[in-house]
Design a protein around this motif. Sequence first.
Motif, short mmCIF file in Angstrom:
data_model
loop_
_atom_site.label_atom_id
_atom_site.label_comp_id
_atom_site.label_asym_id
_atom_site.label_seq_id
_atom_site.Cartn_x
_atom_site.Cartn_y
_atom_site.Cartn_z
N ARG A 40 -3.02 -16.14 -9.90
CA ARG A 40 -3.07 -17.60 -9.93
C ARG A 40 -4.43 -17.97 -10.48
O ARG A 40 -5.46 -17.71 -9.87
CB ARG A 40 -2.88 -18.19 -8.53
CG ARG A 40 -2.89 -19.73 -8.55
CD ARG A 40 -2.86 -20.31 -7.16
NE ARG A 40 -2.97 -21.77 -7.18
CZ ARG A 40 -3.30 -22.51 -6.13
NH1 ARG A 40 -3.55 -21.94 -4.96
NH2 ARG A 40 -3.39 -23.83 -6.24
N ASN A 41 -4.42 -18.57 -11.65
CA ASN A 41 -5.68 -18.85 -12.35
C ASN A 41 -6.29 -20.19 -11.99
O ASN A 41 -7.38 -20.52 -12.43
CB ASN A 41 -5.46 -18.76 -13.87
CG ASN A 41 -5.13 -17.35 -14.31
OD1 ASN A 41 -4.14 -16.79 -13.89
ND2 ASN A 41 -5.97 -16.76 -15.13
N GLY B 287 4.66 -17.99 -6.34
CA GLY B 287 3.94 -16.73 -6.36
C GLY B 287 4.85 -15.57 -6.00
O GLY B 287 4.84 -14.52 -6.65
N LYS B 288 5.67 -15.74 -4.94
CA LYS B 288 6.61 -14.70 -4.53
C LYS B 288 7.66 -14.45 -5.62
O LYS B 288 8.04 -13.30 -5.88
CB LYS B 288 7.31 -15.10 -3.23
CG LYS B 288 6.40 -15.20 -2.02
CD LYS B 288 7.15 -15.73 -0.81
CE LYS B 288 6.22 -15.96 0.37
NZ LYS B 288 6.93 -16.58 1.52
N HIS C 226 -5.94 -17.54 -1.69
CA HIS C 226 -5.57 -17.75 -0.29
C HIS C 226 -4.19 -18.38 -0.13
O HIS C 226 -3.54 -18.21 0.90
CB HIS C 226 -6.62 -18.61 0.41
CG HIS C 226 -6.55 -20.07 0.04
ND1 HIS C 226 -7.01 -20.55 -1.18
CD2 HIS C 226 -6.06 -21.13 0.72
CE1 HIS C 226 -6.80 -21.86 -1.22
NE2 HIS C 226 -6.23 -22.24 -0.10
N ARG C 227 -3.74 -19.10 -1.14
CA ARG C 227 -2.48 -19.82 -1.03
C ARG C 227 -1.29 -18.91 -1.32
O ARG C 227 -0.28 -18.93 -0.62
CB ARG C 227 -2.48 -21.01 -2.01
CG ARG C 227 -1.22 -21.86 -1.98
CD ARG C 227 -1.01 -22.52 -0.65
NE ARG C 227 -2.17 -23.36 -0.30
CZ ARG C 227 -2.39 -23.83 0.91
NH1 ARG C 227 -1.57 -23.52 1.90
NH2 ARG C 227 -3.45 -24.58 1.15
N THR C 228 -1.37 -18.11 -2.35
CA THR C 228 -0.22 -17.33 -2.81
C THR C 228 -0.33 -15.84 -2.53
O THR C 228 0.67 -15.13 -2.57
CB THR C 228 -0.03 -17.52 -4.32
OG1 THR C 228 -1.20 -17.02 -5.00
CG2 THR C 228 0.16 -18.98 -4.67
N GLY C 229 -1.56 -15.35 -2.28
CA GLY C 229 -1.76 -13.91 -2.10
C GLY C 229 -1.84 -13.16 -3.41
O GLY C 229 -2.00 -11.94 -3.43
N LEU C 230 -1.73 -13.88 -4.54
CA LEU C 230 -1.87 -13.25 -5.85
C LEU C 230 -3.35 -13.05 -6.16
O LEU C 230 -4.23 -13.53 -5.45
CB LEU C 230 -1.23 -14.13 -6.93
CG LEU C 230 0.25 -14.49 -6.77
CD1 LEU C 230 0.68 -15.41 -7.90
CD2 LEU C 230 1.11 -13.22 -6.78
N ASN C 231 -3.63 -12.32 -7.23
CA ASN C 231 -5.01 -12.20 -7.68
C ASN C 231 -5.58 -13.58 -7.98
O ASN C 231 -4.87 -14.44 -8.53
CB ASN C 231 -5.09 -11.35 -8.96
CG ASN C 231 -4.68 -9.91 -8.73
OD1 ASN C 231 -5.06 -9.32 -7.73
ND2 ASN C 231 -3.91 -9.36 -9.65
N ASN C 232 -6.84 -13.80 -7.59
CA ASN C 232 -7.47 -15.06 -7.98
C ASN C 232 -8.13 -14.89 -9.34
O ASN C 232 -8.06 -13.82 -9.96
CB ASN C 232 -8.47 -15.53 -6.91
CG ASN C 232 -9.58 -14.51 -6.67
OD1 ASN C 232 -9.86 -13.65 -7.50
ND2 ASN C 232 -10.24 -14.62 -5.53
N PHE D 43 -10.47 -8.79 0.60
CA PHE D 43 -9.20 -9.40 0.21
C PHE D 43 -9.41 -10.84 -0.23
O PHE D 43 -8.91 -11.27 -1.27
CB PHE D 43 -8.21 -9.34 1.37
CG PHE D 43 -6.87 -9.96 1.07
CD1 PHE D 43 -5.87 -9.23 0.48
CD2 PHE D 43 -6.62 -11.30 1.39
CE1 PHE D 43 -4.63 -9.80 0.19
CE2 PHE D 43 -5.40 -11.89 1.10
CZ PHE D 43 -4.41 -11.13 0.51
N ASP D 44 -10.15 -11.60 0.59
CA ASP D 44 -10.38 -13.01 0.28
C ASP D 44 -11.14 -13.20 -1.02
O ASP D 44 -10.97 -14.22 -1.71
CB ASP D 44 -11.17 -13.68 1.42
CG ASP D 44 -10.33 -13.80 2.69
OD1 ASP D 44 -9.10 -13.67 2.60
OD2 ASP D 44 -10.91 -14.02 3.77
#
Length: 359
Positions: free
Chosen positions: A272-273, A257-258, A200-206, A194-195
């Motif tokens: 989140r790019n 993000g939500k 880590h901040r938004t839970g969106l794809n990095n 997952f990480d």
Amino acid sequence: MFKDLFLNATTIIAFFSLANRILINEEITPDSPWKIRIFFSSMSGILGMLLMIFSVQVMSGVILDFRNMAIILSATYCGLAPAIITGLIIGIFRLYYAGLTFSSMISALTAIIIGVGCGFISEINITKLHKWLFMTLVVLIIPCITLSIQINNHLLLIKTIFTYWFGLASVSVFIYFFVGYMDLLKSAYKKYQFDSSKDHRTGLNNVRQFDKEFNKIVNRLTENSMITMFFIDIDFFKKVNDVYGHQNGDRVLEELGKTLLSSTSSTDIVSRNGGEEFSVMMTDCPKDKVLEVAERIRKVVQEHKFYLIDGQIINITISIGVAIYPYTVKDIQEIVKKADLALYEAKRTGRNKVVIAKL
């Protein structure tokens, strides 16, 4: 003898480790899909068969193995029906392997009864440890009834039961801690997975997962494909950090993000790019709806109330750059660059707006 019983126990460990590796990305619980539970219960049944094949002669005329531990594993992870399936597999194989004799029929019936008993225990609302203890008692007691039917020599019966109880109780304790350790490893693996793919901040794809998803889309590209790329940037985000502090800035990023997730469909790829820059990739949005979707996202964010740590409410705006393959960009590899240029144009010409890239 005890060395051979130990080897019998290591077979359980090796087999469970293999099953755990095969199902490393699957959640194995009584609520898992049926195909997962049937697979696990079948694997447990095969484990029980192997344990019978490599059974140990503990004394003249008496052989033992830990086949019933396979039923405990099946019941613990998959519940009632899979535990019965495992018991049936072991029971049927016992008849096939030893022939249709009184002893084999009793042993087969014992496996099925243990499957039912452990299965029902798995349904009780108690801790995993207590379930394991009660199932171990079932596996200790029921076979002893079978042994008392099959062995007429009282001294031999006592020695056999003592050996069985000592061996199985020791293995049960060891296997319980081993499977607990394996569960921890699996949880750590999933967290790492997952990480490595989520911000880590938004839970969106990095950005790493963004690249993977983009490459998947490129590899599946057909002549009828239409890909839309939104690049999104928070307007004057530095001012948010400077005025309200970085903790509140992080809170805004989390909330945005939500908001982006709730404003897009489940098939859209939201990432989140980096910094205050986000992206949305869409593969099923009609060309004439792209601007409408982008404007809707922009308005939702503009009207959204962002609550800060102290309860204060602020509003933010975003700028969106849009590129559409194959309409505003012919080379799919250029779509990211085109969307980024359109975003730059939106920010250069006033912010809080949507700009579609030109071909």
